[in-house]
Design a protein around this motif. Structure first.
Motif, PDB file in Angstrom:
ATOM      1  N   LEU A   1     -43.351  78.529  -6.555  1.00  0.00           N
ATOM      2  CA  LEU A   1     -44.503  79.420  -6.690  1.00  0.00           C
ATOM      3  C   LEU A   1     -44.503  80.086  -8.070  1.00  0.00           C
ATOM      4  CD1 LEU A   1     -46.859  80.937  -5.215  1.00  0.00           C
ATOM      5  CD2 LEU A   1     -45.172  82.700  -4.673  1.00  0.00           C
ATOM      6  N   LEU A   2     -45.670  80.095  -8.727  1.00  0.00           N
ATOM      7  CA  LEU A   2     -45.876  80.807  -9.998  1.00  0.00           C
ATOM      8  C   LEU A   2     -44.975  80.306 -11.141  1.00  0.00           C
ATOM      9  CD1 LEU A   2     -46.402  84.458  -8.656  1.00  0.00           C
ATOM     10  CD2 LEU A   2     -48.122  82.929  -9.619  1.00  0.00           C
ATOM     11  N   THR A   3     -44.681  79.021 -11.127  1.00  0.00           N
ATOM     12  CA  THR A   3     -43.864  78.482 -12.215  1.00  0.00           C
ATOM     13  C   THR A   3     -44.705  77.803 -13.296  1.00  0.00           C
ATOM     14  OG1 THR A   3     -43.484  76.539 -10.836  1.00  0.00           O
ATOM     15  CG2 THR A   3     -41.721  78.182 -10.911  1.00  0.00           C
ATOM     16  N   SER A   4     -45.967  77.438 -12.988  1.00  0.00           N
ATOM     17  CA  SER A   4     -46.868  76.937 -14.038  1.00  0.00           C
ATOM     18  C   SER A   4     -48.308  76.991 -13.533  1.00  0.00           C
ATOM     19  CB  SER A   4     -46.482  75.536 -14.512  1.00  0.00           C
ATOM     20  OG  SER A   4     -46.570  74.607 -13.467  1.00  0.00           O
ATOM     21  N   ALA A   5     -49.254  76.407 -14.311  1.00  0.00           N
ATOM     22  CA  ALA A   5     -50.692  76.621 -14.063  1.00  0.00           C
ATOM     23  C   ALA A   5     -51.174  75.965 -12.767  1.00  0.00           C
ATOM     24  CB  ALA A   5     -51.483  76.066 -15.237  1.00  0.00           C
ATOM     25  N   LEU A   6     -52.249  76.543 -12.208  1.00  0.00           N
ATOM     26  CA  LEU A   6     -52.832  76.067 -10.949  1.00  0.00           C
ATOM     27  C   LEU A   6     -53.828  74.933 -11.182  1.00  0.00           C
ATOM     28  CD1 LEU A   6     -53.500  79.614  -9.518  1.00  0.00           C
ATOM     29  CD2 LEU A   6     -51.828  77.985  -8.602  1.00  0.00           C
ATOM     30  N   GLU A   7     -54.137  74.186 -10.113  1.00  0.00           N
ATOM     31  CA  GLU A   7     -55.219  73.202 -10.106  1.00  0.00           C
ATOM     32  C   GLU A   7     -56.559  73.946 -10.250  1.00  0.00           C
ATOM     33  OE1 GLU A   7     -56.128  70.043  -9.952  1.00  0.00           O
ATOM     34  OE2 GLU A   7     -58.160  70.454  -9.234  1.00  0.00           O
ATOM     35  N   LYS A   8     -57.415  73.477 -11.162  1.00  0.00           N
ATOM     36  CA  LYS A   8     -58.659  74.197 -11.478  1.00  0.00           C
ATOM     37  C   LYS A   8     -59.673  74.181 -10.327  1.00  0.00           C
ATOM     38  CE  LYS A   8     -58.061  76.029 -15.460  1.00  0.00           C
ATOM     39  NZ  LYS A   8     -57.986  77.496 -15.523  1.00  0.00           N
TER      40      LYS A   8
ATOM     41  N   ALA B   1     -58.069  84.381   9.362  1.00  0.00           N
ATOM     42  CA  ALA B   1     -59.462  84.447   8.912  1.00  0.00           C
ATOM     43  C   ALA B   1     -59.489  84.284   7.397  1.00  0.00           C
ATOM     44  CB  ALA B   1     -60.072  85.790   9.291  1.00  0.00           C
ATOM     45  N   ALA B   2     -60.386  83.446   6.921  1.00  0.00           N
ATOM     46  CA  ALA B   2     -60.486  83.225   5.473  1.00  0.00           C
ATOM     47  C   ALA B   2     -61.775  82.483   5.178  1.00  0.00           C
ATOM     48  CB  ALA B   2     -59.304  82.391   4.978  1.00  0.00           C
ATOM     49  N   LYS B   3     -62.209  82.579   3.936  1.00  0.00           N
ATOM     50  CA  LYS B   3     -63.283  81.683   3.502  1.00  0.00           C
ATOM     51  C   LYS B   3     -62.606  80.416   3.015  1.00  0.00           C
ATOM     52  CE  LYS B   3     -67.375  80.998   0.811  1.00  0.00           C
ATOM     53  NZ  LYS B   3     -68.236  80.554   1.887  1.00  0.00           N
ATOM     54  N   VAL B   4     -62.866  79.302   3.698  1.00  0.00           N
ATOM     55  CA  VAL B   4     -62.180  78.053   3.358  1.00  0.00           C
ATOM     56  C   VAL B   4     -63.201  76.947   3.140  1.00  0.00           C
ATOM     57  CG1 VAL B   4     -60.083  78.634   4.639  1.00  0.00           C
ATOM     58  CG2 VAL B   4     -61.918  77.376   5.784  1.00  0.00           C
ATOM     59  N   GLY B   5     -62.741  75.873   2.544  1.00  0.00           N
ATOM     60  CA  GLY B   5     -63.605  74.715   2.344  1.00  0.00           C
ATOM     61  C   GLY B   5     -62.868  73.641   1.583  1.00  0.00           C
ATOM     62  N   GLY B   6     -63.523  72.511   1.444  1.00  0.00           N
ATOM     63  CA  GLY B   6     -62.928  71.396   0.728  1.00  0.00           C
ATOM     64  C   GLY B   6     -63.107  71.540  -0.772  1.00  0.00           C
ATOM     65  N   ILE B   7     -62.811  70.475  -1.465  1.00  0.00           N
ATOM     66  CA  ILE B   7     -62.770  70.509  -2.927  1.00  0.00           C
ATOM     67  C   ILE B   7     -64.115  70.906  -3.535  1.00  0.00           C
ATOM     68  CG2 ILE B   7     -63.253  68.011  -3.173  1.00  0.00           C
ATOM     69  CD1 ILE B   7     -61.105  68.025  -5.427  1.00  0.00           C
ATOM     70  N   HIS B   8     -65.215  70.395  -2.972  1.00  0.00           N
ATOM     71  CA  HIS B   8     -66.539  70.690  -3.536  1.00  0.00           C
ATOM     72  C   HIS B   8     -66.905  72.154  -3.332  1.00  0.00           C
ATOM     73  CE1 HIS B   8     -70.647  70.032  -4.808  1.00  0.00           C
ATOM     74  NE2 HIS B   8     -71.066  70.615  -3.696  1.00  0.00           N
ATOM     75  N   ALA B   9     -66.660  72.691  -2.132  1.00  0.00           N
ATOM     76  CA  ALA B   9     -66.976  74.102  -1.857  1.00  0.00           C
ATOM     77  C   ALA B   9     -66.127  75.016  -2.738  1.00  0.00           C
ATOM     78  CB  ALA B   9     -66.732  74.408  -0.377  1.00  0.00           C
ATOM     79  N   ASN B  10     -64.844  74.726  -2.852  1.00  0.00           N
ATOM     80  CA  ASN B  10     -63.956  75.533  -3.699  1.00  0.00           C
ATOM     81  C   ASN B  10     -64.419  75.556  -5.149  1.00  0.00           C
ATOM     82  OD1 ASN B  10     -61.045  76.595  -2.727  1.00  0.00           O
ATOM     83  ND2 ASN B  10     -61.778  74.993  -1.347  1.00  0.00           N
ATOM     84  N   ASN B  11     -64.848  74.388  -5.613  1.00  0.00           N
ATOM     85  CA  ASN B  11     -65.217  74.215  -7.012  1.00  0.00           C
ATOM     86  C   ASN B  11     -66.587  74.809  -7.323  1.00  0.00           C
ATOM     87  OD1 ASN B  11     -64.359  73.189  -9.434  1.00  0.00           O
ATOM     88  ND2 ASN B  11     -65.214  71.143  -9.116  1.00  0.00           N
TER      89      ASN B  11
ATOM     90  N   GLU C   1     -58.725  77.074  -7.963  1.00  0.00           N
ATOM     91  CA  GLU C   1     -57.977  78.185  -8.555  1.00  0.00           C
ATOM     92  C   GLU C   1     -58.357  79.533  -7.933  1.00  0.00           C
ATOM     93  OE1 GLU C   1     -58.597  78.678 -12.764  1.00  0.00           O
ATOM     94  OE2 GLU C   1     -56.638  79.621 -13.027  1.00  0.00           O
ATOM     95  N   ALA C   2     -59.653  79.744  -7.667  1.00  0.00           N
ATOM     96  CA  ALA C   2     -60.096  81.037  -7.126  1.00  0.00           C
ATOM     97  C   ALA C   2     -59.456  81.293  -5.759  1.00  0.00           C
ATOM     98  CB  ALA C   2     -61.617  81.057  -7.008  1.00  0.00           C
ATOM     99  N   TYR C   3     -59.482  80.267  -4.916  1.00  0.00           N
ATOM    100  CA  TYR C   3     -58.891  80.383  -3.578  1.00  0.00           C
ATOM    101  C   TYR C   3     -57.377  80.599  -3.684  1.00  0.00           C
ATOM    102  CZ  TYR C   3     -57.784  78.885   1.226  1.00  0.00           C
ATOM    103  OH  TYR C   3     -57.331  78.804   2.523  1.00  0.00           O
ATOM    104  N   ALA C   4     -56.750  79.838  -4.573  1.00  0.00           N
ATOM    105  CA  ALA C   4     -55.295  79.930  -4.724  1.00  0.00           C
ATOM    106  C   ALA C   4     -54.877  81.312  -5.223  1.00  0.00           C
ATOM    107  CB  ALA C   4     -54.798  78.843  -5.677  1.00  0.00           C
ATOM    108  N   VAL C   5     -55.622  81.843  -6.205  1.00  0.00           N
ATOM    109  CA  VAL C   5     -55.284  83.175  -6.740  1.00  0.00           C
ATOM    110  C   VAL C   5     -55.404  84.220  -5.624  1.00  0.00           C
ATOM    111  CG1 VAL C   5     -56.092  84.996  -8.298  1.00  0.00           C
ATOM    112  CG2 VAL C   5     -55.797  82.670  -9.155  1.00  0.00           C
ATOM    113  N   ALA C   6     -56.454  84.123  -4.799  1.00  0.00           N
ATOM    114  CA  ALA C   6     -56.609  85.073  -3.688  1.00  0.00           C
ATOM    115  C   ALA C   6     -55.432  84.945  -2.713  1.00  0.00           C
ATOM    116  CB  ALA C   6     -57.926  84.822  -2.959  1.00  0.00           C
ATOM    117  N   LYS C   7     -55.050  83.718  -2.378  1.00  0.00           N
ATOM    118  CA  LYS C   7     -53.952  83.523  -1.414  1.00  0.00           C
ATOM    119  C   LYS C   7     -52.615  83.995  -1.998  1.00  0.00           C
ATOM    120  CE  LYS C   7     -56.045  81.930   2.200  1.00  0.00           C
ATOM    121  NZ  LYS C   7     -56.017  82.693   3.467  1.00  0.00           N
ATOM    122  N   ILE C   8     -52.428  83.800  -3.295  1.00  0.00           N
ATOM    123  CA  ILE C   8     -51.196  84.307  -3.926  1.00  0.00           C
ATOM    124  C   ILE C   8     -51.181  85.834  -3.843  1.00  0.00           C
ATOM    125  CG2 ILE C   8     -49.923  84.512  -6.103  1.00  0.00           C
ATOM    126  CD1 ILE C   8     -50.963  81.639  -6.772  1.00  0.00           C
TER     127      ILE C   8
END
Ligand code: GFB
Length: 336
Positions: free
Chosen positions: A150-157, A89-99, A160-167
């Motif tokens: 994992l966690l070796t450099s900056a995330l895709e903008k 279960a997660a809030k998911v979406g494509g590039i536009h929804a994430n952004n 980023e919110a979704y990625a930080v939550a998943k990390i």
């Protein structure tokens, strides 16, 4: 201590057959909670479990159980006492929804996974599989992407919110294992597609969006069909039934610390994907690229050596999976 069911499997390597012993964790009548059982991933896991003979699968719709609600999740675990949990279960979406909705993506995902993982610990769940995403890796990763990047450099903008939550979710599994001795593992799928996806063209991922846009252009005899970005980024796609096989395998056989990538091992450009879907649908018009929409990360091909070393291989080629998904769309009122 996890109870294991031991059985044998015959595997073939270079034409030579070996008998390998499998340690299957889940008993066939164990209570298995699939969080997100109506979604793309959760519904595929349920199909796989039913086909494999599991008989006691629990699921709740978001209307029945709001996983962002700590008290509701506690009461659900008090009542159901699941043995195993697939956290799909997660809030998911494509590039536009994430952004566009980063606050919702970080809040809802942190809340859902925190509630479920913590209650799984408090209720002595024997094992939990947490589903992450390939967008957890840095934007400028060497390719194919190994788990250790994992966690070796900056995330895709754009996500980023979704990625930080998943990390946070995969780290929560790691730290609960470390401090509490739980058996919580984390799988990182590449871009997925298949039945029960979100086909809303504003919020969906690229494959469902392209299927609907190109089919509508075909049906309406439109001379042009608009798609997003430049077409240059590369993406890897995996049919969700291949994903489900991998996730159930990990639940039954994997107990190491590392997160596990799940991908098809090959990628293509968005332009190539558009042309493939155009051919499958039979659309003859012109594709117009709306370059004001973001491209996202240039490439995120996963290294899947860890998973394939466990005997898993992708089985559904992209063209076959797309054809099957197109048929599913016709049968389920997505194309009308
Ligand atoms: O699946 P997608 O939306 O997200 O794919 P990501 C985006 C790529 O497809 C971009 C192009 O290069 C877009 O410019 N594209 C072309 C389109 N036309 C369209 C269209 O009509 N709709 C969409 N959605 N894209 C996601 C993350 O990233 O990957 C999620 O946002 C998640 O959080 C997922 O991690 C696995 O692949 O860029």
């Amino acid at each position: 201590m996890i109870k294991t069911n031991v059985f044998c499997r015959v595997v073939s390597l270079y034409g030579v057959f070996f008998v390998s012993i499998i340690y299957a964790v889940m008993e066939k009548d164990a209570k298995i909670y699939v969080a997100g059982h109506r979604g793309l991933v959760g519904s595929a896991i349920v199909r796989n479990l039913i086909a494999a003979g599991y008989t006691n699968i629990v699921g709740k719709t978001s209307a029945e159980l709001d996983l962002r609600n700590q008290q509701a999740v506690k009461e659900f675990f008090d009542n159901e006492q699941p043995d195993y949990v697939f956290l799909a279960a997660a809030k998911v979406g494509g590039i536009h929804a994430n952004n566009t909705y980063p606050a919702e993506f970080i809040h809802d995902n942190l809340a859902i996974q925190t509630n479920v993982i913590h209650q799984a610990y408090l209720h002595d769940v024997k094992k939990l599989v947490f589903l992450g995403s390939s967008c957890i890796y840095p934007r400028a990763c060497p390719q194919p992407i190994k788990e250790e990047y994992l966690l070796t450099s900056a995330l895709e903008k754009t996500n980023e919110a979704y990625a930080v939550a998943k990390i946070a979710g995969l780290k929560m599994c790691e730290f609960y294992n470390k401090q509490y001795g739980t058996s919580f593992i984390a799988a990182m799928p590449t871009n997925l597609y298949g039945p029960n996806d979100n086909f809303n063209v504003e919020t969906s991922h690229v494959i469902p969006a392209l299927l609907v846009k190109i089919y509508n252009a075909y049906k309406n005899n439109s001379p042009t069909c608009e798609v997003w970005g430049t077409g240059n980024p590369r993406r890897e796609f995996l049919h969700v039934d291949d994903l489900a096989r991998a996730v159930v395998l990990l639940m039954n056989e994997y107990d190491q610390e590392s997160i596990v990538n799940i991908g098809s091992g090959t990628d293509l450009t968005i332009r190539e994907l558009v042309m493939l879907i155009k051919d499958l649908i039979g659309y003859q018009g012109e594709i117009v690229w709306k370059s004001s929409q973001p491209d996202g990360t240039p490439r995120k091909l996963l290294n899947i050596d860890l998973l394939t070393s466990m005997g898993w291989q992708p089985e559904i080629a992209l063209t076959d999976g797309l054809q099957e998904t197109i048929a599913w769309c016709h049968q389920n009122g997505i194309f009308n």
